[in-house]
Design an enzyme around this catalytic site. Structure first.
Site, PDB file in Angstrom:
ATOM      1  N   ASP A  34      35.230  51.101  38.380  1.00 42.17           N
ATOM      2  CA  ASP A  34      35.961  50.172  37.507  1.00 42.17           C
ATOM      3  C   ASP A  34      36.264  50.845  36.171  1.00 42.17           C
ATOM      4  O   ASP A  34      37.335  50.652  35.596  1.00 42.17           O
ATOM      5  CB  ASP A  34      35.106  48.911  37.263  1.00 42.17           C
ATOM      6  CG  ASP A  34      34.937  48.113  38.550  1.00 42.17           C
ATOM      7  OD1 ASP A  34      34.316  47.046  38.518  1.00 42.17           O
ATOM      8  OD2 ASP A  34      35.447  48.580  39.604  1.00 42.17           O
ATOM      9  N   GLU A  36      36.815  54.049  35.547  1.00 39.11           N
ATOM     10  CA  GLU A  36      37.959  54.976  35.683  1.00 39.11           C
ATOM     11  C   GLU A  36      39.264  54.177  35.745  1.00 39.11           C
ATOM     12  O   GLU A  36      40.270  54.523  35.135  1.00 39.11           O
ATOM     13  CB  GLU A  36      37.804  55.803  36.968  1.00 39.11           C
ATOM     14  CG  GLU A  36      36.752  56.901  36.888  1.00 39.11           C
ATOM     15  CD  GLU A  36      36.404  57.450  38.279  1.00 39.11           C
ATOM     16  OE1 GLU A  36      36.014  56.632  39.145  1.00 39.11           O
ATOM     17  OE2 GLU A  36      36.554  58.667  38.495  1.00 39.11           O
ATOM     18  N   TYR A  37      39.212  53.032  36.497  1.00 43.11           N
ATOM     19  CA  TYR A  37      40.423  52.205  36.641  1.00 43.11           C
ATOM     20  C   TYR A  37      40.829  51.657  35.266  1.00 43.11           C
ATOM     21  O   TYR A  37      41.984  51.757  34.851  1.00 43.11           O
ATOM     22  CB  TYR A  37      40.135  51.062  37.624  1.00 43.11           C
ATOM     23  CG  TYR A  37      41.299  50.135  37.844  1.00 43.11           C
ATOM     24  CD1 TYR A  37      41.454  48.979  37.076  1.00 43.11           C
ATOM     25  CD2 TYR A  37      42.277  50.426  38.796  1.00 43.11           C
ATOM     26  CE1 TYR A  37      42.541  48.138  37.266  1.00 43.11           C
ATOM     27  CE2 TYR A  37      43.364  49.579  38.995  1.00 43.11           C
ATOM     28  CZ  TYR A  37      43.485  48.438  38.219  1.00 43.11           C
ATOM     29  OH  TYR A  37      44.568  47.606  38.410  1.00 43.11           O
ATOM     30  N   LEU A  84      52.204  22.215  59.883  1.00 42.78           N
ATOM     31  CA  LEU A  84      51.809  22.320  61.280  1.00 42.78           C
ATOM     32  C   LEU A  84      51.375  20.966  61.830  1.00 42.78           C
ATOM     33  O   LEU A  84      50.729  20.197  61.121  1.00 42.78           O
ATOM     34  CB  LEU A  84      50.631  23.298  61.414  1.00 42.78           C
ATOM     35  CG  LEU A  84      50.932  24.736  61.029  1.00 42.78           C
ATOM     36  CD1 LEU A  84      49.641  25.525  60.922  1.00 42.78           C
ATOM     37  CD2 LEU A  84      51.853  25.387  62.048  1.00 42.78           C
ATOM     38  N   GLU A 114      44.956  32.545  64.473  1.00 46.32           N
ATOM     39  CA  GLU A 114      44.647  32.965  63.095  1.00 46.32           C
ATOM     40  C   GLU A 114      43.784  31.905  62.410  1.00 46.32           C
ATOM     41  O   GLU A 114      43.843  30.725  62.771  1.00 46.32           O
ATOM     42  CB  GLU A 114      45.955  33.129  62.306  1.00 46.32           C
ATOM     43  CG  GLU A 114      46.881  34.186  62.848  1.00 46.32           C
ATOM     44  CD  GLU A 114      48.206  34.220  62.111  1.00 46.32           C
ATOM     45  OE1 GLU A 114      49.240  33.899  62.719  1.00 46.32           O
ATOM     46  OE2 GLU A 114      48.203  34.554  60.910  1.00 46.32           O
ATOM     47  N   LYS A 116      42.858  29.264  59.719  1.00 46.16           N
ATOM     48  CA  LYS A 116      43.681  28.410  58.858  1.00 46.16           C
ATOM     49  C   LYS A 116      43.010  28.333  57.480  1.00 46.16           C
ATOM     50  O   LYS A 116      42.025  27.646  57.287  1.00 46.16           O
ATOM     51  CB  LYS A 116      43.831  27.017  59.473  1.00 46.16           C
ATOM     52  CG  LYS A 116      44.843  26.140  58.733  1.00 46.16           C
ATOM     53  CD  LYS A 116      45.157  24.865  59.500  1.00 46.16           C
ATOM     54  CE  LYS A 116      46.204  24.006  58.789  1.00 46.16           C
ATOM     55  NZ  LYS A 116      45.805  23.573  57.441  1.00 46.16           N
ATOM     56  N   ARG A 137      54.870  25.060  48.160  1.00 48.06           N
ATOM     57  CA  ARG A 137      55.593  24.494  49.294  1.00 48.06           C
ATOM     58  C   ARG A 137      56.389  23.266  48.869  1.00 48.06           C
ATOM     59  O   ARG A 137      57.535  23.069  49.272  1.00 48.06           O
ATOM     60  CB  ARG A 137      54.581  24.106  50.377  1.00 48.06           C
ATOM     61  CG  ARG A 137      55.186  23.583  51.649  1.00 48.06           C
ATOM     62  CD  ARG A 137      54.117  23.184  52.663  1.00 48.06           C
ATOM     63  NE  ARG A 137      54.740  22.426  53.730  1.00 48.06           N
ATOM     64  CZ  ARG A 137      55.124  21.157  53.591  1.00 48.06           C
ATOM     65  NH1 ARG A 137      54.901  20.530  52.461  1.00 48.06           N
ATOM     66  NH2 ARG A 137      55.707  20.532  54.580  1.00 48.06           N
ATOM     67  N   GLU A 171      49.051  31.869  52.008  1.00 52.63           N
ATOM     68  CA  GLU A 171      48.136  30.855  51.446  1.00 52.63           C
ATOM     69  C   GLU A 171      47.379  31.473  50.287  1.00 52.63           C
ATOM     70  O   GLU A 171      46.686  32.486  50.461  1.00 52.63           O
ATOM     71  CB  GLU A 171      47.158  30.395  52.548  1.00 52.63           C
ATOM     72  CG  GLU A 171      46.486  29.081  52.274  1.00 52.63           C
ATOM     73  CD  GLU A 171      47.347  27.883  52.703  1.00 52.63           C
ATOM     74  OE1 GLU A 171      48.428  28.091  53.276  1.00 52.63           O
ATOM     75  OE2 GLU A 171      46.905  26.742  52.471  1.00 52.63           O
ATOM     76  N   LYS A 287      49.885  30.174  67.370  1.00 56.63           N
ATOM     77  CA  LYS A 287      51.344  30.333  67.333  1.00 56.63           C
ATOM     78  C   LYS A 287      51.826  31.095  68.557  1.00 56.63           C
ATOM     79  O   LYS A 287      51.173  32.051  68.978  1.00 56.63           O
ATOM     80  CB  LYS A 287      51.747  31.155  66.104  1.00 56.63           C
ATOM     81  CG  LYS A 287      51.393  30.569  64.762  1.00 56.63           C
ATOM     82  CD  LYS A 287      51.746  31.586  63.682  1.00 56.63           C
ATOM     83  CE  LYS A 287      51.595  31.014  62.303  1.00 56.63           C
ATOM     84  NZ  LYS A 287      51.814  32.040  61.266  1.00 56.63           N
TER      85      LYS A 287
HETATM   86  N1  LIG Z   1      47.791  32.221  59.575  1.00 54.36           N
HETATM   87  C1  LIG Z   1      48.578  31.157  59.420  1.00 54.36           C
HETATM   88  O1  LIG Z   1      49.633  31.021  60.003  1.00 54.36           O
HETATM   89  C2  LIG Z   1      48.145  30.103  58.480  1.00 54.36           C
HETATM   90  C3  LIG Z   1      46.911  30.224  57.849  1.00 54.36           C
HETATM   91  N2  LIG Z   1      46.484  29.284  56.982  1.00 54.36           N
HETATM   92  C4  LIG Z   1      47.237  28.201  56.694  1.00 54.36           C
HETATM   93  N3  LIG Z   1      46.753  27.290  55.830  1.00 54.36           N
HETATM   94  C5  LIG Z   1      48.512  28.028  57.302  1.00 54.36           C
HETATM   95  C6  LIG Z   1      49.451  26.978  57.106  1.00 54.36           C
HETATM   96  C7  LIG Z   1      50.578  27.157  57.837  1.00 54.36           C
HETATM   97 BR1  LIG Z   1      52.089  26.007  57.849  1.00 54.36          BR
HETATM   98  S1  LIG Z   1      50.534  28.576  58.774  1.00 54.36           S
HETATM   99  C8  LIG Z   1      48.947  28.988  58.191  1.00 54.36           C
END
Ligand SMILES: NC(=O)c1cnc(N)c2cc(Br)sc12
Length: 319
Positions: A34, A36-37, A84, A114, A116, A137, A171, A287
């Site tokens: 830190d 050096e940074y 979603l 993924e 959320k 959003r 996010e 997804k």
């Molecule tokens: N990885 C993702 O797509 C993802 C992750 N976290 C969230 N809160 C959301 C919301 C939407 Br809309 S997509 C998404």
């Protein structure tokens, strides 16, 4: 120091600082101390003070730039930021899977799973690789311009590794440790506490004075592209890998599976591991991986038909 030498030294310092900032905040793998940074930042600040005509918006010294705003400007998103639809149990997920496979008409289906992130959805615009604008959003069509506050997030690149023009979605969130520190600090000052990291992140990003957002260690994961110029991507997996290549912070826990059983396995794995995460999640996003099949399925007025959020049961309040 004369102007030309200053230009060269400033350019060199910015390259080094951006790379070390990326290694620390995006890769979590710093190779300088830190001290050096901080020394590099001090030298850059001094040179920019001496040669203000050399300051650029993407300089690392501009993260905590702005003065307090009177209000937030409205921003119309280039493409709507959909929310979603929710799934609460296996039956909901199986019904989703049926709808997808019906639309696929025999074409193989892959799902990307993924975490959320429980934060604030934001949209970021880059022009020729330079961060221009970030917005909440809002109602999906129109959000608020919180660019000044988003610039204070160290893992948000001010300049991409390639000069691309695109709009990305992600996010912004407050890690659990930062949430605890912030609430301890507020308790000491007799200020009201935040109920959860999500509210704390939203509250921080809605501050009109960017210096307040800068005092809070917010972070961001990017997870999608709203629009992009001059690039063809076939799958979501490719999209996430491309975002990483550009220098964005993308959540590493993603997994591409080819069945709903694979999705259920991932959900159960993270139901167990969720408490050990350094940030809060409120579910799993599933997804369709193939972007062509997404096009075919389209979206309702509110939600994409090609994605769903499995929601974990709300954690019982910690007494
Ligand atoms: N990885 C993702 O797509 C993802 C992750 N976290 C969230 N809160 C959301 C919301 C939407 Br809309 S997509 C998404």
């Amino acid at each position: 120091m004369e102007l030309q030498a200053a230009k060269e030294r400033i350019h060199q310092l910015r390259e080094m600082i951006d790379e070390h900032n990326y290694r620390y905040h995006v890769l979590d793998d710093p190779i300088v101390s830190d001290a050096e940074y901080d020394q590099m930042m001090r030298e850059l600040l001094q040179l920019e003070e001496q040669f203000p005509q050399l300051v650029t918006p993407d300089s690392p010294t501009q993260r905590v730039g702005g003065k307090p705003l009177p209000f937030f400007e409205k921003v119309v998103h280039l493409s709507p930021m959909l929310s979603l639809g929710n799934a609460f149990d296996e039956e909901d997920l199986r019904e989703f899977d049926e709808r997808v496979r019906k639309a696929a008409e025999g074409e193989p289906v892959h799902y990307v799973c993924e975490l959320k992130i429980d934060g604030l959805a934001v949209s970021l615009r880059y022009q020729d690789g330079i961060f221009q604008l970030g917005a909440t959003r809002g109602d999906g069509q129109t959000g608020e311009d919180i660019t000044q506050n988003l610039k204070t997030i160290r893992s948000l690149p001010l300049r991409l590794k390639q000069p691309v023009t695109l709009e990305v979605r992600g996010e912004a969130f407050m890690p659990k440790k930062e949430f605890e520190r912030l609430n301890k600090d507020r308790e000491k000052k007799g200020e009201p506490l935040f109920a959860n990291p999500r509210n704390a992140a939203a509250g921080s990003l809605r501050q009109l004075d960017p210096k307040l957002a800068a005092e809070r260690a917010l972070d961001i994961f990017l997870y999608g592209i709203g629009s992009i110029e001059g690039k063809e991507l076939a799958t979501h997996t490719e999209t996430l890998d491309y975002l990483e290549k550009l220098g964005f912070k993308v959540n590493p826990e993603r997994k591409t599976v080819d069945s709903m059983d694979g999705v259920l396995e991932y959900i159960n794995e993270w139901r167990e591991k969720r408490p050990n995460l350094p940030y809060e999640i409120d579910g799993i996003v599933i997804k369709v991986d193939q972007l062509g099949l997404r096009e075919k399925m389209g979206a309702t007025a509110k939600n994409p038909r090609w994605a769903i959020a499995y929601k974990f049961p709300a954690e019982e309040a910690v007494t």
